[in-house]
Design a protein around this motif. Sequence first.
Motif, PDB file in Angstrom:
ATOM      1  N   PRO A 149      93.544 -33.023   5.239  1.00 58.50           N
ATOM      2  CA  PRO A 149      93.833 -34.341   4.674  1.00 58.50           C
ATOM      3  C   PRO A 149      93.478 -34.451   3.191  1.00 58.50           C
ATOM      4  CG  PRO A 149      92.477 -34.541   6.673  1.00 58.50           C
ATOM      5  CD  PRO A 149      92.619 -33.088   6.364  1.00 58.50           C
ATOM      6  N   SER A 150      92.435 -33.742   2.772  1.00 54.25           N
ATOM      7  CA  SER A 150      92.058 -33.680   1.364  1.00 54.25           C
ATOM      8  C   SER A 150      91.420 -32.316   1.136  1.00 54.25           C
ATOM      9  CB  SER A 150      91.109 -34.820   0.992  1.00 54.25           C
ATOM     10  OG  SER A 150      89.947 -34.771   1.789  1.00 54.25           O
ATOM     11  N   PRO A 151      91.340 -31.880  -0.125  1.00 54.04           N
ATOM     12  CA  PRO A 151      90.788 -30.542  -0.382  1.00 54.04           C
ATOM     13  C   PRO A 151      89.371 -30.371   0.179  1.00 54.04           C
ATOM     14  CG  PRO A 151      91.829 -31.422  -2.352  1.00 54.04           C
ATOM     15  CD  PRO A 151      91.773 -32.548  -1.349  1.00 54.04           C
ATOM     16  N   VAL A 152      89.124 -29.200   0.730  1.00 55.57           N
ATOM     17  CA  VAL A 152      87.806 -28.823   1.229  1.00 55.57           C
ATOM     18  C   VAL A 152      87.341 -27.650   0.372  1.00 55.57           C
ATOM     19  CG1 VAL A 152      86.486 -27.965   3.219  1.00 55.57           C
ATOM     20  CG2 VAL A 152      88.408 -29.544   3.580  1.00 55.57           C
ATOM     21  N   ARG A 153      86.160 -27.774  -0.207  1.00 54.14           N
ATOM     22  CA  ARG A 153      85.626 -26.665  -1.013  1.00 54.14           C
ATOM     23  C   ARG A 153      85.578 -25.421  -0.142  1.00 54.14           C
ATOM     24  NH1 ARG A 153      80.003 -27.264  -4.245  1.00 54.14           N
ATOM     25  NH2 ARG A 153      79.230 -25.411  -3.225  1.00 54.14           N
ATOM     26  N   THR A 154      86.180 -24.332  -0.643  1.00 52.18           N
ATOM     27  CA  THR A 154      86.401 -23.137   0.171  1.00 52.18           C
ATOM     28  C   THR A 154      85.834 -21.895  -0.496  1.00 52.18           C
ATOM     29  OG1 THR A 154      88.410 -24.122   1.078  1.00 52.18           O
ATOM     30  CG2 THR A 154      88.201 -21.738   1.285  1.00 52.18           C
TER      31      THR A 154
END
Length: 167
Positions: free
Chosen positions: A115-120
């Motif tokens: 749904p929104s960027p996830v720090r990866t």
Amino acid sequence: MPAEQTSASSHAAVDRVVAALAADGLEPRIVWFDDAVTTAQLAADALGVEVGQIANSLVFTLDDEPILVLTSGAHRVDTEWLGEQLGGRLGRASKEVVKAATGQVIGGVAPVGHPSPVRTFVDTELAAFDEVWAAAGHAKTVFPTTYDDLVRITGGTPTAVEPAQRT
């Protein structure tokens, strides 16, 4: 034996992954399995590849922030060591945190389609393979990609996930 995606094999989370891959300029090639492949070994066996080629999608919390760690199926994340490297305390995310952060459930979390960027963070061990396989939003799905594309499409940071030598 896995089968290529057909119009009959669809799922909302997988559809979001397909759309995200296409938006990143990749040709989505989703492979559906008859049964869930919830471990790296099961996925590797079903695909006929090395377990190290499987990019496990693990959601942790770094202090209170959900993060995604894409790790080679050939080893485990050293959470204490990685937390120190990232400057915080790393813990396993609850199934509720995983679902809220990714829009997907444990066992099928894809590196994209959230749904929104996830720090990866992307395990540097995956760079050893010309092709890696990642979950595609459902426990019965995977897709092939490359390490470089995995880093690019996730905006991920290449990271070792365990120390070079254990003491």
